[in-house]
Design a protein around this motif. Sequence first.
Motif, PDB file in Angstrom:
ATOM      1  N   LEU A  35       0.818  -1.217   0.000  1.00 55.26           N
ATOM      2  CA  LEU A  35       0.000   0.000   0.000  1.00 55.26           C
ATOM      3  C   LEU A  35       0.850   1.265   0.000  1.00 55.26           C
ATOM      4  O   LEU A  35       0.428   2.298  -0.537  1.00 55.26           O
ATOM      5  N   THR A  36       2.039   1.213   0.586  1.00 50.35           N
ATOM      6  CA  THR A  36       2.892   2.413   0.603  1.00 50.35           C
ATOM      7  C   THR A  36       3.385   2.768  -0.793  1.00 50.35           C
ATOM      8  O   THR A  36       3.754   3.917  -1.045  1.00 50.35           O
ATOM      9  N   THR A  37       3.389   1.804  -1.713  1.00 56.00           N
ATOM     10  CA  THR A  37       3.839   2.105  -3.071  1.00 56.00           C
ATOM     11  C   THR A  37       2.796   2.912  -3.843  1.00 56.00           C
ATOM     12  O   THR A  37       3.079   3.394  -4.941  1.00 56.00           O
ATOM     13  N   ARG A  38       1.613   3.054  -3.273  1.00 49.66           N
ATOM     14  CA  ARG A  38       0.557   3.842  -3.920  1.00 49.66           C
ATOM     15  C   ARG A  38       0.570   5.307  -3.473  1.00 49.66           C
ATOM     16  O   ARG A  38      -0.243   6.104  -3.943  1.00 49.66           O
ATOM     17  N   TRP A  39       1.453   5.646  -2.564  1.00 44.98           N
ATOM     18  CA  TRP A  39       1.549   7.035  -2.137  1.00 44.98           C
ATOM     19  C   TRP A  39       1.897   7.923  -3.331  1.00 44.98           C
ATOM     20  O   TRP A  39       2.656   7.519  -4.226  1.00 44.98           O
ATOM     21  N   ARG A  40       1.378   9.116  -3.324  1.00 46.48           N
ATOM     22  CA  ARG A  40       1.655  10.074  -4.382  1.00 46.48           C
ATOM     23  C   ARG A  40       2.178  11.372  -3.783  1.00 46.48           C
ATOM     24  O   ARG A  40       1.867  11.717  -2.637  1.00 46.48           O
ATOM     25  N   VAL A  41       2.936  12.088  -4.576  1.00 47.62           N
ATOM     26  CA  VAL A  41       3.472  13.384  -4.148  1.00 47.62           C
ATOM     27  C   VAL A  41       2.411  14.444  -4.415  1.00 47.62           C
ATOM     28  O   VAL A  41       1.979  14.619  -5.561  1.00 47.62           O
ATOM     29  N   PRO A  42       1.968  15.148  -3.378  1.00 51.50           N
ATOM     30  CA  PRO A  42       0.932  16.168  -3.589  1.00 51.50           C
ATOM     31  C   PRO A  42       1.462  17.361  -4.358  1.00 51.50           C
ATOM     32  O   PRO A  42       2.670  17.626  -4.389  1.00 51.50           O
ATOM     33  N   GLN A  43       0.554  18.077  -5.017  1.00 51.56           N
ATOM     34  CA  GLN A  43       0.924  19.296  -5.726  1.00 51.56           C
ATOM     35  C   GLN A  43       1.192  20.396  -4.711  1.00 51.56           C
ATOM     36  O   GLN A  43       0.320  20.748  -3.917  1.00 51.56           O
ATOM     37  N   PRO A 132       3.944  11.242   2.528  1.00 56.45           N
ATOM     38  CA  PRO A 132       4.265  12.513   1.854  1.00 56.45           C
ATOM     39  C   PRO A 132       3.420  13.699   2.318  1.00 56.45           C
ATOM     40  O   PRO A 132       3.912  14.834   2.367  1.00 56.45           O
ATOM     41  N   ARG A 133       2.177  13.468   2.677  1.00 55.90           N
ATOM     42  CA  ARG A 133       1.336  14.567   3.135  1.00 55.90           C
ATOM     43  C   ARG A 133       1.750  15.044   4.523  1.00 55.90           C
ATOM     44  O   ARG A 133       1.466  16.181   4.901  1.00 55.90           O
ATOM     45  N   ILE A 134       2.431  14.181   5.269  1.00 55.60           N
ATOM     46  CA  ILE A 134       2.935  14.565   6.587  1.00 55.60           C
ATOM     47  C   ILE A 134       4.296  15.238   6.459  1.00 55.60           C
ATOM     48  O   ILE A 134       4.552  16.288   7.057  1.00 55.60           O
ATOM     49  N   SER A 135       5.175  14.651   5.654  1.00 55.01           N
ATOM     50  CA  SER A 135       6.515  15.236   5.501  1.00 55.01           C
ATOM     51  C   SER A 135       6.448  16.616   4.870  1.00 55.01           C
ATOM     52  O   SER A 135       7.289  17.475   5.143  1.00 55.01           O
ATOM     53  N   SER A 136       5.424  16.851   4.030  1.00 53.63           N
ATOM     54  CA  SER A 136       5.270  18.158   3.381  1.00 53.63           C
ATOM     55  C   SER A 136       4.433  19.124   4.212  1.00 53.63           C
ATOM     56  O   SER A 136       4.187  20.252   3.789  1.00 53.63           O
ATOM     57  N   LYS A 137       3.960  18.659   5.356  1.00 57.21           N
ATOM     58  CA  LYS A 137       3.188  19.460   6.308  1.00 57.21           C
ATOM     59  C   LYS A 137       1.794  19.845   5.802  1.00 57.21           C
ATOM     60  O   LYS A 137       1.179  20.763   6.349  1.00 57.21           O
TER      61      LYS A 137
END
Length: 208
Positions: A35-43, A132-137
């Motif tokens: 499931l972690t491979t489905r993570w996407r980088v937010p705009q 990614p949504r956490i690391s990008s705040k």
Amino acid sequence: MPQFKSLLPVRFAVLHSGEPAEVTLNFANNTDVALTTRWRVPQLADPVMRSRAADSREFALLAAKRWRHYRDIHNTARSIAELQRMIAKDAEGEFCFHLKVTADWFPGSLGGAMVRRTWYHHLALDFLFVHPRISSKLVDVRSVGVQLLQGICVVAHALGCQRVWGETTQDSAPFYRRYLEEPVDDQFTISTAEIARLSASLENVRIG
């Protein structure tokens, strides 16, 4: 092997938008890792935050690739007990496990860590990452990373490992300096005493 009373899973609170929010740290299975491979980088307009999000996704993909290798040669563990059985059968075997942090209020996992038990009976932290949504705040969640590090030390303590080690990036080195309270360059080492301290830190915040 010494036993530590705070075996996984363990529930504790992180800060979500400044308020305590319950999460669970536990061993991951094949589905969790996939499931972690489905993570996407937010705009994101901020290039720094976008870079952090991209790094999170990259680490998750690399961790999943490494996990699949160990899975295919039947050297992955999904509990401390399973790790202990594998070590008892092959004292110098190299085995892999993956930790995850999950919550009812967040889809999927908030973060993860891919760890190897080496032939010398140390733990090598290959990848530690948050969503990614956490690391990008974009989502305000704090302390997931340090709790994962503490969870790794719980496993190390239970197995009787005398060292946890790993490489750092330019971005991650300050994290390890802060929580290990010692100089860190492109690698870090957690000693037996620090393993015990970090394990106890997770026990101190356990819920239930």
